[in-house]
Design an enzyme around this catalytic site. Sequence first.
Site, PDB file in Angstrom:
ATOM      1  N   ARG A  79       0.853  -1.188   0.000  1.00  0.00           N
ATOM      2  CA  ARG A  79       0.000   0.000   0.000  1.00  0.00           C
ATOM      3  C   ARG A  79       0.894   1.245   0.000  1.00  0.00           C
ATOM      4  O   ARG A  79       2.094   1.150   0.215  1.00  0.00           O
ATOM      5  CB  ARG A  79      -0.937   0.021   1.213  1.00  0.00           C
ATOM      6  CG  ARG A  79      -0.222   0.067   2.559  1.00  0.00           C
ATOM      7  CD  ARG A  79      -1.222   0.141   3.698  1.00  0.00           C
ATOM      8  NE  ARG A  79      -0.561   0.345   4.979  1.00  0.00           N
ATOM      9  CZ  ARG A  79      -1.191   0.596   6.120  1.00  0.00           C
ATOM     10  NH1 ARG A  79      -2.504   0.668   6.135  1.00  0.00           N
ATOM     11  NH2 ARG A  79      -0.525   0.766   7.240  1.00  0.00           N
TER      12      ARG A  79
ATOM     13  N   ASN B 258      -4.924   8.221   4.034  1.00  0.00           N
ATOM     14  CA  ASN B 258      -4.891   7.402   5.252  1.00  0.00           C
ATOM     15  C   ASN B 258      -3.452   7.254   5.708  1.00  0.00           C
ATOM     16  O   ASN B 258      -2.590   6.841   4.931  1.00  0.00           O
ATOM     17  CB  ASN B 258      -5.471   6.005   5.005  1.00  0.00           C
ATOM     18  CG  ASN B 258      -5.570   5.197   6.283  1.00  0.00           C
ATOM     19  OD1 ASN B 258      -6.391   5.486   7.143  1.00  0.00           O
ATOM     20  ND2 ASN B 258      -4.730   4.177   6.414  1.00  0.00           N
ATOM     21  N   GLU B 259      -3.184   7.643   6.960  1.00  0.00           N
ATOM     22  CA  GLU B 259      -1.843   7.513   7.532  1.00  0.00           C
ATOM     23  C   GLU B 259      -0.775   8.034   6.553  1.00  0.00           C
ATOM     24  O   GLU B 259       0.168   7.319   6.199  1.00  0.00           O
ATOM     25  CB  GLU B 259      -1.560   6.069   7.938  1.00  0.00           C
ATOM     26  CG  GLU B 259      -2.414   5.608   9.095  1.00  0.00           C
ATOM     27  CD  GLU B 259      -2.057   4.210   9.590  1.00  0.00           C
ATOM     28  OE1 GLU B 259      -2.398   3.888  10.749  1.00  0.00           O
ATOM     29  OE2 GLU B 259      -1.447   3.433   8.828  1.00  0.00           O
TER      30      GLU B 259
ATOM     31  N   GLU C  49      -7.859   5.140  14.996  1.00  0.00           N
ATOM     32  CA  GLU C  49      -7.547   3.708  15.017  1.00  0.00           C
ATOM     33  C   GLU C  49      -6.823   3.348  16.305  1.00  0.00           C
ATOM     34  O   GLU C  49      -5.921   4.065  16.738  1.00  0.00           O
ATOM     35  CB  GLU C  49      -6.624   3.314  13.852  1.00  0.00           C
ATOM     36  CG  GLU C  49      -7.222   3.341  12.478  1.00  0.00           C
ATOM     37  CD  GLU C  49      -6.216   2.825  11.442  1.00  0.00           C
ATOM     38  OE1 GLU C  49      -5.330   2.003  11.808  1.00  0.00           O
ATOM     39  OE2 GLU C  49      -6.303   3.248  10.282  1.00  0.00           O
TER      40      GLU C  49
ATOM     41  N   HIS D 213      -5.094  -9.384  12.455  1.00  0.00           N
ATOM     42  CA  HIS D 213      -5.234  -8.171  13.263  1.00  0.00           C
ATOM     43  C   HIS D 213      -6.621  -8.193  13.894  1.00  0.00           C
ATOM     44  O   HIS D 213      -7.626  -8.415  13.228  1.00  0.00           O
ATOM     45  CB  HIS D 213      -5.070  -6.941  12.364  1.00  0.00           C
ATOM     46  CG  HIS D 213      -4.905  -5.654  13.101  1.00  0.00           C
ATOM     47  ND1 HIS D 213      -5.880  -5.119  13.908  1.00  0.00           N
ATOM     48  CD2 HIS D 213      -3.871  -4.775  13.139  1.00  0.00           C
ATOM     49  CE1 HIS D 213      -5.460  -3.968  14.409  1.00  0.00           C
ATOM     50  NE2 HIS D 213      -4.239  -3.741  13.957  1.00  0.00           N
TER      51      HIS D 213
END
Length: 658
Positions: A122, A160-161, A318, A369
């Site tokens: 990603r 995202n992040e 998160e 996870h």
Amino acid sequence: MTIDDTTPRRWLRRAGAPRIEYGADYNPEQWPREVWAEDVRAMQAAGVTIVSLAIFSWARIQPRPEVYDFGWLDEVIELLHAGGIAVDLATATASPPPWLTARHPEILPVDKHGNTIWPGGRQHWRPTSPVFRAHALRLVRALATRYGKHPAVVAWHVNNELGCHNVYDYSDDAATAFRTWLRDRYVTLDGLNEAWGTDFWSQRYSDWDQIIPPRQAATHPNPTQQLDFKRFSSDALKDHLIAERDLLRELSPDVPVTTNFMVMGEMKTMNYADWASEVDFVSNDHYVLPGPQARDELSFSANLTGNIAGGQPWFLMEHSTSAVNWQPINVAKKPGELHRDALTHVAHGADAVCFFQWRQSKAGAEKYHSAMLPHAGEDSDLFRDVAALGGRLGDLGALAGSARVPADVAILFDWESWWVAEHDSHPTDRLRYRQEALDWYTALLNLGIRADVVPVGGAWDTYRMVIAPVLHVVPGALAERLTAYAGHGHLVTTYFSGIVDENDQIWLGGHPGALRDLLGIRIEEFGPLLDGEVAELDDGTTGTLWTDRIDVTDPAVRVLARYKTGEQAERAAITRRAVGAGSAAYVSTRLGRDGLTVALPALLDGAGVTSELAPELRGRVELARRGEHRFLINRTAEPIDLGADGTLEPRGVVILHP
């Protein structure tokens, strides 16, 4: 840089009484349609009020360059809206789809060795790629046009992040953008050459096009080039955030915009204090890191996030319900930890508590996870614990919107000192900036003292005591601010502080440079310690990592502790100089959390700082305060008697309010 803590922030666009939001990332595209309605029903049972949607959905939303498929997303948003669950809608730009990287491989990042970072994971995109930017903004425009007025959408979630995997790109695009950034900063080549000290090793530049990112070199790259590339890389990602944000504000001005920071552990590459003013509200992702200070690190990060947000409410985007998948050994959380972790974030200002993710994946890299709804389903201890937390948060509506109550002590946190203090070619490569700051925080918790972790550019001038661990980079303006503060407050700093200016150039005349006169000491040479080497102090503590050969230069300096052993034996180890109604103290070695717990009382007494906790609770309980609410957080695995306030369960949290 000075942070404006007074900037008003927008919160979620939704009606109704204030509440603590509760939810998770939701990835319905991983599941067949018949699961979606079941998800909404189970979310309601768990007390979920909000989900982050479409984060990694670019390939689904835009399966081909000229084709958009919104049907499935329309259906999910309507299901959630009908179920009373709000949507934090992502722009889906975090990971480009295969068709984009196949058609435009020039968007892929390049590492410092010249290797392409290929798709398959990603965040395989260059922050400075004009091609990627054009495609990303095209997607953002399509999403904002379609959903910007939908009543379910209460916030925009940019990317995202940002920078989690692609912060440092050494491509030709990055080189071009880096040169532009440098021209804006220095204006002339003479200015750059002076700041970078390029007469060292014959590095003087005669044309802007000669400058490249600090790619793999034969030996240590120019240190100021390294620092500026870190600044540039943080700014490049911030620029992408701003580009998406501005388009969203143009097309849907009523919907607030955020992006999830990663204030945790050694995630140091993005200067989040500098980013905070670019979002309508601050959001953060945090995961517990194993080790003896795991719980304190969570508190430290939540505390810092609250102060990055200027003391205003923020969004925990998160964290994990139990085990993660990316550590060498991934251990499930113990009983009580799910609630304690979440409520510690709330204690430090979070008005939303969300997890990665809602339903645990059955495929992909994160299938092990944990999630709110685990592989075992609703008939599981984990889901029952999740639902219980939802009920507990649902009862805290009166807390929503309340401000954190400032402590008497501030710990200054500086990203540029973090970057530079750990550069190569230094007296030691063992120094860890964040660990030193965390050790001070833990020592204060051990003594029952509340402390705020405050960005160096924030508002800290009114604290009774300010601790600045390894404040390595001290520009002239900061030195003046610290000196003015010490005239009425009590400053404490440490080894390797005040050494360089904003260009990573030494303050001459002896260390600690910019702070030398304020502290009333002078150091000619550093005394780093070898692995296993220690220096004993006469207060019973033991120093590691570092010592300083201190000469006291001002009779107003009081020596609080001396070295008993080692090369600096009989010399001062901890000093304090009276300055007007305040003072300036210096700790010249790494004492660690246990040593600081011993050494701190003398510094606290001199500043008039005392604990708000009863003596029997100090060290065992963390106290945090929001508005009129007091959070008592059990730092132990044992029950604690709170007297009239009941019992604090192992790893538990009690919230007291009028």
